[in-house]
Motif scaffolding. Structure first.
Motif, PDB file in Angstrom:
ATOM      1  N   THR A 105       0.842  -1.206   0.000  1.00 44.56           N
ATOM      2  CA  THR A 105       0.000   0.000   0.000  1.00 44.56           C
ATOM      3  C   THR A 105       0.876   1.254   0.000  1.00 44.56           C
ATOM      4  O   THR A 105       0.639   2.198  -0.758  1.00 44.56           O
ATOM      5  CB  THR A 105      -0.911   0.020   1.243  1.00 44.56           C
ATOM      6  OG1 THR A 105      -1.553  -1.241   1.341  1.00 44.56           O
ATOM      7  CG2 THR A 105      -1.948   1.093   1.145  1.00 44.56           C
ATOM      8  N   LEU A 108       2.364   1.809  -3.354  1.00 45.12           N
ATOM      9  CA  LEU A 108       1.380   2.341  -4.306  1.00 45.12           C
ATOM     10  C   LEU A 108       1.099   3.814  -4.041  1.00 45.12           C
ATOM     11  O   LEU A 108       0.972   4.615  -4.964  1.00 45.12           O
ATOM     12  CB  LEU A 108       0.083   1.526  -4.228  1.00 45.12           C
ATOM     13  CG  LEU A 108       0.175   0.100  -4.770  1.00 45.12           C
ATOM     14  CD1 LEU A 108      -1.099  -0.680  -4.466  1.00 45.12           C
ATOM     15  CD2 LEU A 108       0.435   0.100  -6.262  1.00 45.12           C
ATOM     16  N   PHE A 109       1.027   4.192  -2.752  1.00 43.45           N
ATOM     17  CA  PHE A 109       0.777   5.595  -2.428  1.00 43.45           C
ATOM     18  C   PHE A 109       1.948   6.469  -2.845  1.00 43.45           C
ATOM     19  O   PHE A 109       1.765   7.537  -3.409  1.00 43.45           O
ATOM     20  CB  PHE A 109       0.513   5.769  -0.933  1.00 43.45           C
ATOM     21  CG  PHE A 109      -0.948   5.681  -0.594  1.00 43.45           C
ATOM     22  CD1 PHE A 109      -1.802   6.732  -0.875  1.00 43.45           C
ATOM     23  CD2 PHE A 109      -1.470   4.540  -0.026  1.00 43.45           C
ATOM     24  CE1 PHE A 109      -3.149   6.649  -0.597  1.00 43.45           C
ATOM     25  CE2 PHE A 109      -2.811   4.438   0.265  1.00 43.45           C
ATOM     26  CZ  PHE A 109      -3.655   5.507  -0.019  1.00 43.45           C
ATOM     27  N   SER A 112       2.030   6.994  -6.616  1.00 48.81           N
ATOM     28  CA  SER A 112       0.837   7.483  -7.290  1.00 48.81           C
ATOM     29  C   SER A 112       1.027   8.911  -7.790  1.00 48.81           C
ATOM     30  O   SER A 112       1.830   9.678  -7.262  1.00 48.81           O
ATOM     31  CB  SER A 112      -0.351   7.438  -6.339  1.00 48.81           C
ATOM     32  OG  SER A 112      -0.192   8.418  -5.354  1.00 48.81           O
ATOM     33  N   SER A 113       0.241   9.258  -8.799  1.00 47.02           N
ATOM     34  CA  SER A 113       0.318  10.607  -9.350  1.00 47.02           C
ATOM     35  C   SER A 113      -0.130  11.623  -8.313  1.00 47.02           C
ATOM     36  O   SER A 113       0.271  12.771  -8.322  1.00 47.02           O
ATOM     37  CB  SER A 113      -0.579  10.707 -10.586  1.00 47.02           C
ATOM     38  OG  SER A 113      -1.871  10.253 -10.259  1.00 47.02           O
ATOM     39  N   TRP A 114      -0.967  11.165  -7.399  1.00 39.66           N
ATOM     40  CA  TRP A 114      -1.504  11.988  -6.329  1.00 39.66           C
ATOM     41  C   TRP A 114      -0.394  12.530  -5.440  1.00 39.66           C
ATOM     42  O   TRP A 114      -0.405  13.662  -4.988  1.00 39.66           O
ATOM     43  CB  TRP A 114      -2.462  11.104  -5.528  1.00 39.66           C
ATOM     44  CG  TRP A 114      -3.318  11.796  -4.545  1.00 39.66           C
ATOM     45  CD1 TRP A 114      -4.147  12.852  -4.771  1.00 39.66           C
ATOM     46  CD2 TRP A 114      -3.478  11.439  -3.180  1.00 39.66           C
ATOM     47  NE1 TRP A 114      -4.813  13.167  -3.615  1.00 39.66           N
ATOM     48  CE2 TRP A 114      -4.415  12.318  -2.621  1.00 39.66           C
ATOM     49  CE3 TRP A 114      -2.916  10.452  -2.362  1.00 39.66           C
ATOM     50  CZ2 TRP A 114      -4.804  12.254  -1.292  1.00 39.66           C
ATOM     51  CZ3 TRP A 114      -3.294  10.382  -1.053  1.00 39.66           C
ATOM     52  CH2 TRP A 114      -4.240  11.289  -0.523  1.00 39.66           C
TER      53      TRP A 114
ATOM     54  N   PHE B  22     -13.674  14.083   1.582  1.00 43.77           N
ATOM     55  CA  PHE B  22     -12.291  14.522   1.641  1.00 43.77           C
ATOM     56  C   PHE B  22     -11.940  15.298   0.370  1.00 43.77           C
ATOM     57  O   PHE B  22     -11.374  16.372   0.416  1.00 43.77           O
ATOM     58  CB  PHE B  22     -11.399  13.297   1.800  1.00 43.77           C
ATOM     59  CG  PHE B  22      -9.948  13.620   1.945  1.00 43.77           C
ATOM     60  CD1 PHE B  22      -9.490  14.312   3.050  1.00 43.77           C
ATOM     61  CD2 PHE B  22      -9.040  13.226   0.976  1.00 43.77           C
ATOM     62  CE1 PHE B  22      -8.154  14.601   3.188  1.00 43.77           C
ATOM     63  CE2 PHE B  22      -7.703  13.509   1.113  1.00 43.77           C
ATOM     64  CZ  PHE B  22      -7.262  14.196   2.222  1.00 43.77           C
ATOM     65  N   PHE B 299     -10.510   9.048  -6.493  1.00 42.06           N
ATOM     66  CA  PHE B 299      -9.062   9.027  -6.393  1.00 42.06           C
ATOM     67  C   PHE B 299      -8.421   8.540  -7.679  1.00 42.06           C
ATOM     68  O   PHE B 299      -9.090   7.902  -8.495  1.00 42.06           O
ATOM     69  CB  PHE B 299      -8.632   8.133  -5.231  1.00 42.06           C
ATOM     70  CG  PHE B 299      -8.817   8.781  -3.909  1.00 42.06           C
ATOM     71  CD1 PHE B 299      -7.948   9.771  -3.495  1.00 42.06           C
ATOM     72  CD2 PHE B 299      -9.879   8.443  -3.101  1.00 42.06           C
ATOM     73  CE1 PHE B 299      -8.129  10.403  -2.289  1.00 42.06           C
ATOM     74  CE2 PHE B 299     -10.060   9.063  -1.890  1.00 42.06           C
ATOM     75  CZ  PHE B 299      -9.185  10.046  -1.481  1.00 42.06           C
ATOM     76  N   PRO B 300      -7.136   8.815  -7.853  1.00 40.41           N
ATOM     77  CA  PRO B 300      -6.454   8.367  -9.063  1.00 40.41           C
ATOM     78  C   PRO B 300      -6.562   6.841  -9.220  1.00 40.41           C
ATOM     79  O   PRO B 300      -6.553   6.110  -8.233  1.00 40.41           O
ATOM     80  CB  PRO B 300      -4.994   8.758  -8.831  1.00 40.41           C
ATOM     81  CG  PRO B 300      -4.986   9.725  -7.735  1.00 40.41           C
ATOM     82  CD  PRO B 300      -6.241   9.570  -6.961  1.00 40.41           C
ATOM     83  N   ASP B 302      -4.380   4.843 -10.170  1.00 40.15           N
ATOM     84  CA  ASP B 302      -3.208   4.087  -9.729  1.00 40.15           C
ATOM     85  C   ASP B 302      -3.230   3.798  -8.234  1.00 40.15           C
ATOM     86  O   ASP B 302      -2.360   3.113  -7.710  1.00 40.15           O
ATOM     87  CB  ASP B 302      -1.894   4.760 -10.160  1.00 40.15           C
ATOM     88  CG  ASP B 302      -1.815   6.214  -9.737  1.00 40.15           C
ATOM     89  OD1 ASP B 302      -2.714   6.655  -8.990  1.00 40.15           O
ATOM     90  OD2 ASP B 302      -0.886   6.909 -10.159  1.00 40.15           O
ATOM     91  N   LEU B 303      -4.235   4.315  -7.537  1.00 39.30           N
ATOM     92  CA  LEU B 303      -4.331   4.012  -6.103  1.00 39.30           C
ATOM     93  C   LEU B 303      -5.420   2.986  -5.805  1.00 39.30           C
ATOM     94  O   LEU B 303      -5.652   2.648  -4.645  1.00 39.30           O
ATOM     95  CB  LEU B 303      -4.628   5.290  -5.320  1.00 39.30           C
ATOM     96  CG  LEU B 303      -3.404   6.121  -4.986  1.00 39.30           C
ATOM     97  CD1 LEU B 303      -3.817   7.368  -4.237  1.00 39.30           C
ATOM     98  CD2 LEU B 303      -2.416   5.323  -4.150  1.00 39.30           C
ATOM     99  N   ALA B 306      -4.515   0.142  -3.600  1.00 38.69           N
ATOM    100  CA  ALA B 306      -4.096   0.586  -2.271  1.00 38.69           C
ATOM    101  C   ALA B 306      -5.295   0.735  -1.343  1.00 38.69           C
ATOM    102  O   ALA B 306      -5.234   0.348  -0.174  1.00 38.69           O
ATOM    103  CB  ALA B 306      -3.337   1.894  -2.383  1.00 38.69           C
ATOM    104  N   TRP B 307      -6.419   1.288  -1.866  1.00 38.79           N
ATOM    105  CA  TRP B 307      -7.597   1.442  -1.007  1.00 38.79           C
ATOM    106  C   TRP B 307      -8.104   0.087  -0.553  1.00 38.79           C
ATOM    107  O   TRP B 307      -8.485  -0.095   0.606  1.00 38.79           O
ATOM    108  CB  TRP B 307      -8.704   2.201  -1.729  1.00 38.79           C
ATOM    109  CG  TRP B 307      -8.355   3.635  -1.940  1.00 38.79           C
ATOM    110  CD1 TRP B 307      -8.173   4.255  -3.137  1.00 38.79           C
ATOM    111  CD2 TRP B 307      -8.090   4.609  -0.937  1.00 38.79           C
ATOM    112  NE1 TRP B 307      -7.808   5.570  -2.932  1.00 38.79           N
ATOM    113  CE2 TRP B 307      -7.756   5.810  -1.604  1.00 38.79           C
ATOM    114  CE3 TRP B 307      -8.083   4.594   0.463  1.00 38.79           C
ATOM    115  CZ2 TRP B 307      -7.434   6.975  -0.922  1.00 38.79           C
ATOM    116  CZ3 TRP B 307      -7.763   5.763   1.139  1.00 38.79           C
ATOM    117  CH2 TRP B 307      -7.443   6.925   0.446  1.00 38.79           C
TER     118      TRP B 307
END
Lengths: 330, 331
Positions: A105, A108-109, A112-114, B22, B299-300, B302-303, B306-307
């Motif tokens: 996780t 991935l975070f 990420s583009s975020w 959020f 959210f993107p 690519d995540l 992850a969630w």
């Protein structure tokens, strides 16, 4: 086939900076797995927060390097607490799955583009360790004896890396032979007994998780410093698997186990790699069977075989004691 | 019990909606285009489709855990091997060029044989030697590394698609859409899952599997051949993983590490549903699939995995035995 070149590659890898980094990370894992019996499969996550803690502080926020080191350590402590809170009360296999999930996780975070404005996303961050290299007392050039030669930068990382291994090893040796260490090992051997003696098993496990995680984070920093870059894809779950391989190889539950394991692991891996490439070039091995580009995959497949055979036939590794390492299904 | 269940459902809802709040608080503009409801419906459809595929692969993993308490880290590789074996038969230049349907059947048979082979060749001898569970667990990691890199050598790093059903136009479901291919995969997956449920409930071997999962010693004492049951479970798990691999390769793409990417989601699914329970694995995987796809609303992309993994960690906080797991002490 140039045997001296093969041996030179293998020796360089066996004592090089990467072997030191892996030995250090495996020492933290050894505290978790070898001494406390915690199945942490997310050691790479600690390496990640360590490396990124340093890189983000220096590269993104222009902070000083010592602050980055502190930041990395702080991140590792927070991660250990977050991981430990829900899982340390549960059976070992839950911890294994949760830690590997947490490591992935995080990866991935961070990729990420975020998160890209801070972490650089898939590109990662570069050139944040100049202060470290500026401290180097070694004149530029190459140094070495016999077949082994290193550049000044690698030599500096190596010296610091192995010095950290010695420091961490001594610290762990002292801890393990203290009353604290006896409680830790009794938790591994029989958690119920430790609990019935009035020990707060949960707190001890947490301390072990935090300390081993911090050691892992320091290893992550050294790795980041060595290549002067952090990239999310360097923190693949497979790194943890390699750490387990070398830990089992050297002997879990022994202070020197990770060191012996790491040196041998990188020596053998590099030996196979170099020998295979030479054999393909010399046409001893047909390129139809294995091409040069597949050598990397072949050697990792061999790591898998080695891990299976080791656990099946010599679970205590090279240095361990069989009696101590008969871990039950806790 | 009931309150806890409500609590978990509530938590799942909060997790799905919290990102929206959020995102609003962050002042992010929700992209223009189809309305939010339409996108949500589309994500839900994609999520169910993704969830049933994870469910197919994870049922076997959960049954293995239920019968011999082994966490099989190599399970993801069974998925990859199924997908790549079908690719070899179907679209590889060196392969025979079969149609995908027979290739998929062959992959399932191959997966089942592989599952049986590792049980007979590795796990049974290790159990006979009295190897500890944690050691066996590390062996599965060795097996995973071995299989993954063998696939890498044989298959290569290039992602590829099957020869058939590659490009299709969507059929509309209200404002959302689904391709006939994806719809077929989803329906087939649901049928397979129902088939497994029937197998477990109605047949002798299914009853035996449930008996061994519930209490191995008691099952053995009442005359069930536990070794045979375990072999059956491994073959079933191998076959299902291969089928899931073909489905996943069909709706997404075939890559050498697709199974390992899916493995963590499978773990999330089976822990969410309760380790060792086949129905729990199905329910949990469905939740994971839906969470992964719904998260892309806020959210993107690519995540999205992850969630799903975060949900796993959060659920462990409240309900370590999983949604459908029995409330027993696990610590």
């Amino acid at each position: 086939m140039d045997f001296s070149a093969i041996l030179s590659d293998a020796l360089r890898s066996g004592i090089g900076p990467i072997a030191a980094v892996y030995a250090l990370a495996a020492m933290g894992l050894n505290l978790h797995f070898g001494y406390t019996g915690l199945l942490n499969f997310g050691q790479v996550g600690f390496m990640l927060v360590g490396g990124y803690g340093l890189a983000i502080t220096v590269s993104t926020y222009d902070g000083p390097m010592w602050l980055g080191v502190l930041g990395g350590v702080a991140c590792a402590i927070v991660l250990a607490l977050l991981l430990g809170l829900p899982t340390l009360r549960l059976r070992a296999d839950y911890l294994a799955i949760t830690t590997i999930a947490a490591g992935e996780t995080l990866r991935l975070f961070y990729r990420s583009s975020w998160a890209e404005p801070v972490t650089g996303g898939v590109f990662g961050l570069q050139r944040f360790a100049n202060d470290f290299y500026a401290l180097s007392p070694i004149e530029p050039g190459t140094y070495g004896v016999w077949l082994v030669r290193f550049g000044a930068r690698d030599l500096w990382v190596m010296i610091v890396g192995w010095a950290l291994v010695v420091v961490a090893g001594s610290l762990l040796a002292l801890l393990i032979h203290s009353p604290w260490g006896r409680v830790i090992r009794s938790i591994r051997d029989d958690e119920v007994a430790a609990r019935s003696l009035g020990k707060n098993v949960y707190a001890y496990k947490m301390q072990s998780l935090v300390l081993g995680g911090v050691i892992g984070a320091v290893a992550g920093m050294m790795q980041a410093i060595q290549v002067q870059s952090v990239n999310p894809d360097n923190y693949d779950p497979a790194v943890t698997f390699f750490l387990y391989t070398l830990l089992v190889l050297g002997g879990a539950g022994r202070i020197l186990g990770p060191v012996v394991g790491s040196v041998l692991f990188w020596f053998v891996l590099s030996f196979i790699d170099s020998a295979l490439r030479q054999a393909i070039d010399a046409e001893f091995v047909s390129p139809d069977l294995i091409s040069t580009s597949e050598v990397g995959a072949v050697r990792f497949a061999l790591v898998g075989v080695a891990l299976i055979l080791l656990v099946a036939f010599r679970p205590q590794g090279i240095l361990g004691s069989r009696k101590e390492m008969l871990l039950s299904g806790r | 019990m009931r309150y806890q269940r409500m609590l978990v459902t509530g938590l799942a809802l909060v997790l799905v909606t919290a990102p929206a709040i959020f995102a609003r608080a962050q002042g992010e503009e929700v992209p223009r285009g189809p309305t939010f409801a339409a996108r949500a419906l589309q994500a839900l459809i994609d999520g169910i489709q993704f969830g049933v595929i994870i469910a197919i692969t994870s049922v076997g993993l959960s049954l293995i855990f239920g019968t011999i308490h082994l966490i099989n880290f190599a399970h993801g590789e069974f998925v990859t091997i199924g997908a790549t074996f079908a690719f070899f038969l179907n679209a590889s230049a060196a392969g025979p060029g079969w149609h995908l349907i027979p290739a998929a059947f062959a992959a399932v048979v191959f997966g089942a044989l592989l599952g049986g082979a590792v049980e007979r060749g590795i796990w049974r001898p290790l159990r006979a030697r009295g190897t500890g569970l944690i050691n066996m667990f590390i062996v599965t990691i060795g097996l995973s590394l071995l299989l993954r890199h063998v696939v890498l050598v044989l298959y290569g790093t290039r992602p590829a698609s099957y020869a058939q059903y590659d490009i299709q136009s969507t059929i509309g479901i209200g404002p959302a859409g689904i391709t006939p291919r994806d719809l077929t995969v989803t329906l087939l997956s649901v049928l397979v899952l129902l088939g497994i449920a029937a197998l477990l409930q109605k047949t002798r071997i299914g009853t035996a599997v449930r008996a061994v999962s519930a209490n191995r010693d008691l099952a053995e004492a009442s005359g069930i051949d536990v070794q045979r049951v375990v072999l059956f479970v491994w073959m079933l798990a191998g076959g299902l993983a291969a089928l899931g691999g073909v489905f996943f390769g069909l709706v997404e793409i075939v890559t050498w590490d697709m199974g390992f990417k899916l493995l963590l989601l499978m773990f999330a699914g089976i822990i969410l549903g309760g380790l060792g329970s086949a129905y729990g694995a199905m329910a949990g995987s469905l939740v994971i699939g839906v969470v992964a796809q719904m998260s892309t609303l806020w959210f993107p992309v690519d995540l999205q995995y992850a969630w799903a993994l975060l949900v796993l960690i959060l659920v462990l906080l409240v309900r370590p035995q999983g949604i459908l797991g029995r409330a027993e002490r696990v610590g």
